[in-house]
Design a protein around this motif. Sequence first.
Motif, PDB file in Angstrom:
ATOM      1  N   ALA A   1     -17.292  21.539 -10.579  1.00  0.00           N
ATOM      2  CA  ALA A   1     -16.847  22.699 -11.367  1.00  0.00           C
ATOM      3  C   ALA A   1     -17.766  23.865 -11.041  1.00  0.00           C
ATOM      4  CB  ALA A   1     -16.881  22.355 -12.851  1.00  0.00           C
ATOM      5  N   PHE A   2     -17.655  24.331  -9.821  1.00  0.00           N
ATOM      6  CA  PHE A   2     -18.648  25.214  -9.230  1.00  0.00           C
ATOM      7  C   PHE A   2     -17.931  26.253  -8.393  1.00  0.00           C
ATOM      8  CE2 PHE A   2     -21.375  26.186  -5.562  1.00  0.00           C
ATOM      9  CZ  PHE A   2     -22.585  26.486  -6.163  1.00  0.00           C
ATOM     10  N   ARG A   3     -18.444  27.477  -8.393  1.00  0.00           N
ATOM     11  CA  ARG A   3     -17.847  28.555  -7.607  1.00  0.00           C
ATOM     12  C   ARG A   3     -18.829  29.056  -6.556  1.00  0.00           C
ATOM     13  NH1 ARG A   3     -13.553  31.632 -10.771  1.00  0.00           N
ATOM     14  NH2 ARG A   3     -13.029  30.254 -12.506  1.00  0.00           N
ATOM     15  N   ARG A   4     -18.288  29.569  -5.464  1.00  0.00           N
ATOM     16  CA  ARG A   4     -19.125  30.086  -4.376  1.00  0.00           C
ATOM     17  C   ARG A   4     -20.078  31.162  -4.866  1.00  0.00           C
ATOM     18  NH1 ARG A   4     -22.021  31.904  -0.939  1.00  0.00           N
ATOM     19  NH2 ARG A   4     -21.619  32.049   1.317  1.00  0.00           N
ATOM     20  N   SER A   5     -19.697  31.901  -5.858  1.00  0.00           N
ATOM     21  CA  SER A   5     -20.518  32.998  -6.366  1.00  0.00           C
ATOM     22  C   SER A   5     -21.667  32.532  -7.257  1.00  0.00           C
ATOM     23  CB  SER A   5     -19.633  33.978  -7.146  1.00  0.00           C
ATOM     24  OG  SER A   5     -18.954  33.304  -8.204  1.00  0.00           O
ATOM     25  N   ASN A   6     -21.717  31.240  -7.586  1.00  0.00           N
ATOM     26  CA  ASN A   6     -22.764  30.727  -8.472  1.00  0.00           C
ATOM     27  C   ASN A   6     -24.135  30.858  -7.820  1.00  0.00           C
ATOM     28  OD1 ASN A   6     -24.539  28.660  -9.851  1.00  0.00           O
ATOM     29  ND2 ASN A   6     -22.654  28.391 -11.036  1.00  0.00           N
TER      30      ASN A   6
ATOM     31  N   LEU B   1     -21.137  20.752   1.535  1.00  0.00           N
ATOM     32  CA  LEU B   1     -20.793  21.454   0.311  1.00  0.00           C
ATOM     33  C   LEU B   1     -19.717  22.464   0.662  1.00  0.00           C
ATOM     34  CD1 LEU B   1     -21.276  22.368  -2.655  1.00  0.00           C
ATOM     35  CD2 LEU B   1     -23.040  23.914  -1.754  1.00  0.00           C
ATOM     36  N   ALA B   2     -18.498  22.231   0.200  1.00  0.00           N
ATOM     37  CA  ALA B   2     -17.380  23.146   0.442  1.00  0.00           C
ATOM     38  C   ALA B   2     -17.161  23.942  -0.831  1.00  0.00           C
ATOM     39  CB  ALA B   2     -16.125  22.375   0.831  1.00  0.00           C
ATOM     40  N   ALA B   3     -17.715  25.141  -0.867  1.00  0.00           N
ATOM     41  CA  ALA B   3     -17.676  25.953  -2.077  1.00  0.00           C
ATOM     42  C   ALA B   3     -16.590  27.010  -1.962  1.00  0.00           C
ATOM     43  CB  ALA B   3     -19.033  26.621  -2.304  1.00  0.00           C
ATOM     44  N   GLY B   4     -15.749  27.101  -2.973  1.00  0.00           N
ATOM     45  CA  GLY B   4     -14.656  28.056  -2.965  1.00  0.00           C
ATOM     46  C   GLY B   4     -14.711  29.017  -4.130  1.00  0.00           C
ATOM     47  N   LYS B   5     -13.703  29.864  -4.199  1.00  0.00           N
ATOM     48  CA  LYS B   5     -13.658  30.867  -5.267  1.00  0.00           C
ATOM     49  C   LYS B   5     -13.552  30.234  -6.647  1.00  0.00           C
ATOM     50  CE  LYS B   5     -11.599  35.031  -3.201  1.00  0.00           C
ATOM     51  NZ  LYS B   5     -10.418  35.919  -3.245  1.00  0.00           N
TER      52      LYS B   5
ATOM     53  N   GLU C   1     -12.661  35.415   1.373  1.00  0.00           N
ATOM     54  CA  GLU C   1     -13.172  34.867   0.117  1.00  0.00           C
ATOM     55  C   GLU C   1     -13.634  35.958  -0.845  1.00  0.00           C
ATOM     56  OE1 GLU C   1     -13.299  31.643  -0.950  1.00  0.00           O
ATOM     57  OE2 GLU C   1     -12.041  31.232   0.789  1.00  0.00           O
ATOM     58  N   GLY C   2     -13.432  37.217  -0.456  1.00  0.00           N
ATOM     59  CA  GLY C   2     -13.847  38.309  -1.313  1.00  0.00           C
ATOM     60  C   GLY C   2     -15.345  38.513  -1.367  1.00  0.00           C
ATOM     61  N   LEU C   3     -16.051  38.089  -0.317  1.00  0.00           N
ATOM     62  CA  LEU C   3     -17.506  38.211  -0.264  1.00  0.00           C
ATOM     63  C   LEU C   3     -17.901  39.424   0.571  1.00  0.00           C
ATOM     64  CD1 LEU C   3     -18.305  34.449   0.431  1.00  0.00           C
ATOM     65  CD2 LEU C   3     -18.550  35.656  -1.757  1.00  0.00           C
ATOM     66  N   PRO C   4     -19.097  39.964   0.363  1.00  0.00           N
ATOM     67  CA  PRO C   4     -19.561  41.073   1.202  1.00  0.00           C
ATOM     68  C   PRO C   4     -19.655  40.647   2.663  1.00  0.00           C
ATOM     69  CG  PRO C   4     -20.959  40.801  -0.739  1.00  0.00           C
ATOM     70  CD  PRO C   4     -20.063  39.600  -0.683  1.00  0.00           C
ATOM     71  N   LEU C   5     -19.493  41.600   3.577  1.00  0.00           N
ATOM     72  CA  LEU C   5     -19.532  41.280   4.998  1.00  0.00           C
ATOM     73  C   LEU C   5     -20.933  40.915   5.467  1.00  0.00           C
ATOM     74  CD1 LEU C   5     -17.058  43.917   6.482  1.00  0.00           C
ATOM     75  CD2 LEU C   5     -16.609  41.573   5.701  1.00  0.00           C
ATOM     76  N   ASP C   6     -21.946  41.231   4.677  1.00  0.00           N
ATOM     77  CA  ASP C   6     -23.304  40.803   5.009  1.00  0.00           C
ATOM     78  C   ASP C   6     -23.731  39.614   4.149  1.00  0.00           C
ATOM     79  OD1 ASP C   6     -23.498  42.120   2.598  1.00  0.00           O
ATOM     80  OD2 ASP C   6     -25.333  43.215   3.116  1.00  0.00           O
TER      81      ASP C   6
ATOM     82  N   THR D   1     -16.803  34.473  11.225  1.00  0.00           N
ATOM     83  CA  THR D   1     -17.722  34.698  10.110  1.00  0.00           C
ATOM     84  C   THR D   1     -17.247  35.844   9.235  1.00  0.00           C
ATOM     85  OG1 THR D   1     -19.613  33.834  11.354  1.00  0.00           O
ATOM     86  CG2 THR D   1     -20.095  35.284   9.502  1.00  0.00           C
ATOM     87  N   LEU D   2     -16.913  36.972   9.849  1.00  0.00           N
ATOM     88  CA  LEU D   2     -16.456  38.129   9.081  1.00  0.00           C
ATOM     89  C   LEU D   2     -15.142  37.847   8.363  1.00  0.00           C
ATOM     90  CD1 LEU D   2     -17.312  40.972  11.644  1.00  0.00           C
ATOM     91  CD2 LEU D   2     -18.541  40.418   9.533  1.00  0.00           C
TER      92      LEU D   2
END
Length: 896
Positions: free
Chosen positions: A731-736, A776-780, A851-856, A844-845
């Motif tokens: 029960a985990f999100r990539r943004s954690n 670890l496959a972390a998603g939104k 995933e809605g993540l920053p490009l850096d 990578t980009l």
Amino acid sequence: MNVSSLVAFPLLALTFAATGAPAMAAAQETSGASAQAVTVTRATLPNGLRVVVLRDTLAPVVTAVMNYEVGADDEPIYGIAHATEHMMFRGSKSLDASQLAEVTAVTGGDFDADTQNEITQYFYTMPSQYLDIALHLEASRARGLLLEQKLWNQERGAIEQEVVQDNSQALYRLGIKVQAHLLAGTPYADDGLGSLESFGRQIEAPQLRAFYAAWYHPNNAVYVIAGHVDPQTTIAQVTRVFGAIPAAALPARKPVALRPLVPATYTDVSDQAYTVVSLNYRFPGYDDPDFAAGQVLADVLNSERSDLYGLVAAGKALGAELDPTEFPKAAFAQLIAYVPVATKPQVALSDLRAVIAGYRMTGVPVDLVAAAKNRELSQAEFKGNSIQGLAFEWSQALAVEHRRSPDDDIAAIGRVSVADVDRVLRRYLDDRSATVAYAVPKAAGAASGGEGGRHTENNTIPPTTHAPLPAFAQHVLAGLSVPPTTTHPSNFTLPNGLNLIVQPERITHTVVLQGTIRSNEALEAPSLPAGIAGLTGQLLPFGTARYDRLGYAAELDKIAADVSTGTSFSLSVVSQNFERGLELLAEDELHPSFPAPAFTAVRGRTMGELEGEATSPDHLAEVRLLADLYPEGDPARRVATVDSVGRATLADVKSWFATAYRPDLTTIVVTGDVTPEAARDAVARYFGSWKATGPAPNVELPAVADNAPASTTIPATGRVQSSVTLAETLAFRRSNPDYAPLEVGNTVLSGGFYASQLYHDLRETHGYVYSVGTELAAGKTRSTFVLDFGASPQNVERAQTLALADIRAMGTNLLSEERLRRAKALLLGEVPIREQSYDGVTQTLLGYASEGLPLDQNLIDARAELDATPEAVRAAFAKWIRPAGFARVIVGPAPK
């Protein structure tokens, strides 16, 4: 490490500093017509070591490939070349096996080896500032290899697992029989893998030492170094480290005496979802004047405009190709068809024979020969797009084919005529002497379930000890810092919502594009038949508003462009043809014609494929694992079936296309020889009129509760090794914020091969497995943690017990500061390595943007990983990872 094209195995390294030889004068040249032509610098040391340095400034990365000109062709005992390759990572007089692994791991480097018939090659890819480390590691095993009996006894278990793994595959078993038959009387009949008999009874330390002493000398090696390095400095470094290693006399090579061809037929049963049928022929080798014409012939037959691909387009085959495997004096080519289980092998053989008979009668199409040559010539432009790929391309040309450069092959292809291709086809693809092989699937039985998590656990395993780094590598851990970025992408949003990212690169005159449309058929169109998304994607290449299937393929051939379409799409093209390539991509992606006859053929082909999947072990394992991880009715459990696809109509396809193919859910990344402004204008020109209807649908899966433990064994015909997957939901999100400490801990578990906890415990120390890894496959919205390994049935429970003990320890014990720093160093070193190719930059980009993540995000992650503490790692594993909560699926024999 890797044996020929049939076997695989990873690798390690060591250290020895050689001094005393003067730096050599080096000859410099350029290769190719790239935007910044690759600088080629050559030198031969007094001891005979040939060195080629290829300067490629794409990223601050270097790949060093040591090619020893010895392989399966030269072995006195089956598999001893492969065994020696393995032992090259078991330690030398200057470095033990742990140091070899640890030194590579702390650089973030990639490493591997493979044993072919003509060569055994060892490579490192590292950040370029660590080139000297790679040289010391390679020099360490260039002399003073230990090859002790106790070390071989440890490695024997792992290499036997590799043999068991490959021999579990029907296609491998058939392949070695075909190779031995067609190339009987030559060293090429030996595939090089080895056997349980040879490793268990014939090969011991004295035989390994004799083989190493006979062949592993600098005058029998070619060292290819590619990347962002100074050529003259690199030659001087190689001279300093390798110059004092003496040359030696080499044994005679085995003769090649091809026997007359005799027809033969080989059959086997497989656990695959399809039947495989092949016609196998002897073919021209590298030294043959007809080699280049043979390459063009293979390209012609593999064209989407050929009669061979016509079998796929007509729904008669799932796939078809001509696949040559070459050696210096001969080769063999497999004309292969992959067909649905309901298709009799004899029917598929008849179809393959008809294709060749037709071309023998009429000759190959002139325009397909011209297209094949044009593609080969255009592909030369792409060779600088990957530092690692460049090193291997030159290694192949110099050490295997004995050319002066890869350009020699390109020049030879340019001289090929249509008459040459016809002559090669009629001489070599002769049905009267062909060897037939086929593997037909056989269901092994139903899955057997059981209670998961009821294994005996061992919580008393001592922690892995880590040898101190040698002096030449200790500086890596001093003052760790986030690497500077080498990418500076431009980001645009078109008026229709399409997201465009452009990363200019000037190494070659090429452009690569990758795109994705975020979609989920279970959420967007639950009323449509399962599998409609895949069916739609397969139909796209069958014609557009302007071109039919063959006409569209002909337009791509004119500019030597590679295009794929669907919700994931791509384009690779030389930069002068970028606009036309983009126009053709948009034509197919946005304006498919969906012809009714093609729909009928593709639906039938897909149903045939699904019929085989319904009883295939790998598919059953996937379905079982999804059922164990997710509740009834969860979108992730939606899978296509013969019945669901059979109910699909052409109207359903058009409905899904209209629903899912939307610009506001699309991201495109362009990397290469184009300015951001030019790319933006071109994409706007061809994709700007694309409009979405209505609000964007939800495509994100809902959060999910923790799964319950479970265990299932799925038998697989012919397999003697068990493939084990343990997975659990998080029960985990990539943004954690816990993502970074979890990644650091996961790196301790399985990052860096032998340097990892799991490899050390399961492979190096006990020999229970050939490979093992965690992910670890972390998603939104949801995530998973997965443990994979392969083992003999008697070792499954032992390996699992050890692995789970290591995982449990991550949540109960504090990592030492030294171990933590090594894991951080590995992760930091991986940042530039991901960007050592155009494809790597693009993927990578695209991944971050999708995933809605920053490009850096790579730098954001690196900073967080650098800040991770032992307590943070322990707390994250204790909170999120449940050692007793895994769902286990075993494919193959049940544990004993």
